[in-house]
Design an enzyme around this catalytic site. Structure first.
Site, mmCIF file in Angstrom:
data_model
loop_
_atom_site.group_PDB
_atom_site.id
_atom_site.type_symbol
_atom_site.label_atom_id
_atom_site.label_comp_id
_atom_site.label_asym_id
_atom_site.label_seq_id
_atom_site.Cartn_x
_atom_site.Cartn_y
_atom_site.Cartn_z
ATOM 1 N N THR A 1 -28.284 3.514 -19.669
ATOM 2 C CA THR A 1 -28.014 3.057 -21.044
ATOM 3 C C THR A 1 -28.157 4.275 -21.946
ATOM 4 O O THR A 1 -28.552 5.351 -21.484
ATOM 5 C CB THR A 1 -29.029 1.988 -21.497
ATOM 6 O OG1 THR A 1 -30.292 2.630 -21.718
ATOM 7 C CG2 THR A 1 -29.206 0.888 -20.461
ATOM 8 N N ASP A 2 -27.873 4.108 -23.234
ATOM 9 C CA ASP A 2 -28.038 5.231 -24.157
ATOM 10 C C ASP A 2 -29.491 5.690 -24.222
ATOM 11 O O ASP A 2 -29.781 6.875 -24.293
ATOM 12 C CB ASP A 2 -27.553 4.842 -25.561
ATOM 13 C CG ASP A 2 -26.026 4.804 -25.625
ATOM 14 O OD1 ASP A 2 -25.395 5.375 -24.696
ATOM 15 O OD2 ASP A 2 -25.486 4.210 -26.565
ATOM 16 N N CYS A 3 -30.414 4.719 -24.200
ATOM 17 C CA CYS A 3 -31.828 5.108 -24.317
ATOM 18 C C CYS A 3 -32.480 5.364 -22.950
ATOM 19 O O CYS A 3 -33.542 5.971 -22.865
ATOM 20 C CB CYS A 3 -32.596 4.068 -25.116
ATOM 21 S SG CYS A 3 -32.229 2.377 -24.686
ATOM 22 N N TYR A 4 -31.868 4.881 -21.879
ATOM 23 C CA TYR A 4 -32.365 5.141 -20.510
ATOM 24 C C TYR A 4 -31.212 5.667 -19.668
ATOM 25 O O TYR A 4 -30.636 4.945 -18.865
ATOM 26 C CB TYR A 4 -32.951 3.866 -19.886
ATOM 27 C CG TYR A 4 -34.232 3.413 -20.541
ATOM 28 C CD1 TYR A 4 -35.462 3.865 -20.050
ATOM 29 C CD2 TYR A 4 -34.221 2.562 -21.637
ATOM 30 C CE1 TYR A 4 -36.648 3.475 -20.649
ATOM 31 C CE2 TYR A 4 -35.395 2.165 -22.239
ATOM 32 C CZ TYR A 4 -36.609 2.626 -21.750
ATOM 33 O OH TYR A 4 -37.772 2.243 -22.338
ATOM 34 N N PRO A 5 -30.827 6.941 -19.864
ATOM 35 C CA PRO A 5 -29.570 7.435 -19.289
ATOM 36 C C PRO A 5 -29.590 7.628 -17.769
ATOM 37 O O PRO A 5 -28.545 7.585 -17.143
ATOM 38 C CB PRO A 5 -29.380 8.781 -20.001
ATOM 39 C CG PRO A 5 -30.740 9.192 -20.451
ATOM 40 C CD PRO A 5 -31.499 7.935 -20.726
#
Ligand code: SF4
Ligand code: SF4
Lengths: 135, 402
Positions: free
Chosen positions: B138-142
């Site tokens: 994800t954007d916060c957990y790339p």
């Protein structure tokens, strides 16, 4: 002359076949049946002391192997890892020779390795795998 | 005069506390009588050690750089599938979990040599475990992949969390069929070839407190060699089960949900366990202290194996098909004698729960209390009792519409 103790595992289809008597007739070997039973997996299990000439012995073993019998020397070493054994006692109902016995006083399970015929039934039946076999 | 937990704790602190095990209390009562025993004895310790399938552990492994979100991804520990439906780095490992590649019962009976129970044992033993993760990013957990060793020393939390343990009584399993069967109660030989049971009997926690008068939510306990707590009633808790004249259930009844810090626990009290043809589980050691607040509580702890009865159940037919009906009723003194008689036949008995380990646990807990290392806690709430509407029900299946 040699005298050796061996364990024979018969598949169920061989249980009522006269394979052992052939040993005497064709290979000139004498034998004592030390123990015999049908295991829960429904295979026959027999502990034999075979006496005779070394060469005849080897031939006899070859014959039994060919007939579909699994042979195992009795010297195979079944051991118990005493720190892993929890003394639960579930193996005592599995062992065919009472080599594993529940002591009602101490609530410990004794392992009498001299009674063990290395049938290996306890190896997988012990939930914490405290019984081991060395080849 | 009834005692209070505060008074007992005061005696633990000043070293004058009197503690005996659930085996020893019967002798004390025989010697001095119930009235004096209830006055003299402050605590009775119980213990049990056996396979308890509804057990597990959750871990918080700490964040990586860059960050990865395990939630919604796939996670394995030593190859065994873990549950990753909790946030970014919380992982839950259940005792029965297996690796994707385990042959299970394809070659029957499956051996089940390694699974969740063994992962928990290895973790507690301080061994490095291989953590493998695939995430979607994800954007916060790339980050999308992770493969690393983890160790109980380094991770944030490691908590044992068991939804159902310490069953108050359990069936004795037999096999009436003419084929060998492989069950969670062990290998059962055909035609009543053996009878397997699983309870610490007179040492078992809930059999010494049959009406849950002292064991409740918040009770501090010995758990896996460390200290834990009863956190709820266990799943399938069934207090209204059939009881004998002495109040003791003669069928599986109450259960406990327990929790504790894995970091203090020891591998000899949390053992990975393999049931041939059935699966992997965890053998758990639990010890519960029972404060002797009055005569009635004292009397319950005096229970002996011969007064605890259980049902002999056929695991070839009635158990798997959920059919009611027992074959016989036996007591634990008979079971522990090594033989029982059913239908005129003598049957050898085997235990799954280790009595010698249960005894050891009751002894360790007694020692902790005597040395002032373990104080008692008053439960914050009771477990659902006989009069509650808490019952263990079967699943009502309903056809699913397309
Ligand atoms: S089954 Fe295993 S742990 Fe249990 S008593 Fe036998 S050897 Fe020990
Ligand atoms: S191998 Fe195990 S089950 Fe077989 S005889 Fe020896 S102790 Fe008994």
């Amino acid at each position: 002359m040699v005298s050796k103790k061996i364990v024979l595992h018969f598949p169920s289809k061989l249980i009522d076949k006269p394979v052992i008597s052939t040993l005497v007739k064709d290979f000139n070997l004498e034998f004592n049946i030390m123990k015999a039973f049908i295991t829960p997996r429904e295979e026959g299990l027999m502990v034999l002391e075979v006496i005779g000439d070394e060469k005849d012995f080897d031939k006899g073993i070859k014959y039994l192997n060919k007939a579909g019998i699994r042979i195992q020397p009795l010297s195979k070493d079944v051991k118990r890892n005493d720190t892993r054994c929890t003394n639960c006692g579930v193996c005592v109902t599995i062992c065919p020779t009472q080599a594993l016995v529940y002591d009602r006083e101490t609530h410990e399970v004794h392992f009498y390795d001299t009674k063990c015929i290395a049938c290996e039934l306890c190896i997988k039946a012990c939930p914490v795998r405290a019984m081991t076999v060395d080849f | 005069m009834p005692k209070t937990i505060a008074e007992i704790n005061e005696r633990i602190r000043n070293g004058s506390v009197v503690v005996v095990t659930a085996e020893e209390i019967a002798d004390v009562i025989n010697k001095v009588g119930i009235e004096n025993a209830a006055k003299q004895v402050d605590v009775v310790t119980t213990g049990t050690f056996g396979p308890m399938c509804s057990s597990g552990a959750y871990l918080n492994v700490g964040h990586t750089k860059p960050k990865i979100k395990l939630g919604g991804g796939t996670v394995t520990l030593n190859g065994v599938s873990a549950y990753s439906g909790f946030a970014a780095v919380d992982v839950l490992m259940g005792a029965n979990a297996l690796s994707e590649s385990d042959p299970r019962n394809k070659v029957f009976p499956g051996e089940f040599n390694y699974g969740g129970g063994h992962v928990i044992e290895d973790l507690v033993a301080g061994k490095d475990l291989v953590l493998k993760v695939r995430a979607y990013g994800t954007d916060c957990y790339p980050r999308k992949e992770l493969e690393t060793y983890i160790n109980i020393r380094d991770i944030n939390e490691a908590v044992l969390f068991n939804p159902r343990n310490a069953y108050q009584n359990y069936n004795c399993a037999v096999n009436l069929s003419d084929k060998i069967i492989y069950t969670y109660m062990g290998v059962l030989k055909p035609k009543l070839g053996n009878a397997n049971y699983c309870s610490a009997g007179q040492l078992s926690p809930l059999l010494n407190d049959p009406y849950y008068k002292t064991i409740g939510i918040g009770t501090k306990i010995f758990l896996g060699g460390g200290v834990g707590r009863v956190i709820w009633h266990g799943t399938q808790h069934n207090p209204s089960a059939k009881r004998k004249y002495n109040g003791v259930p003669s069928v599986p009844a109450g259960t406990l949900a327990v929790m504790g810090d894995l970091k203090q626990m020891k591998p000899e009290w949390l053992m990975g366990t393999s049931m041939l043809g059935y699966g992997v589980t965890l053998s758990v050691g639990i010890g519960v202290p029972i404060p002797i607040l009055d005569e009635e509580i004292c009397r319950y702890t005096a229970i002996k194996d011969e007064d605890i009865w259980t049902q002999v159940v056929d695991y070839s037919n009635s158990y798997p098909n959920g059919k009611p009906g027992n074959i016989a009723e036996v007591n634990y003194a008979q079971l522990r004698s090594g033989k029982i008689k059913i239908h005129g036949k003598e049957i050898i008995t085997g235990g799954l729960s280790s009595y010698s380990r249960a005894r050891e646990i009751a002894g360790i807990l007694k020692d902790w209390i005597k040395k002032g290392k373990f104080l008692l806690d008053k439960p914050v709430a009771s477990l659902p009792g006989v009069d509650s509407d808490c019952k263990c029900k079967p699943l009502k299946e309903r056809a699913v519409k397309e």
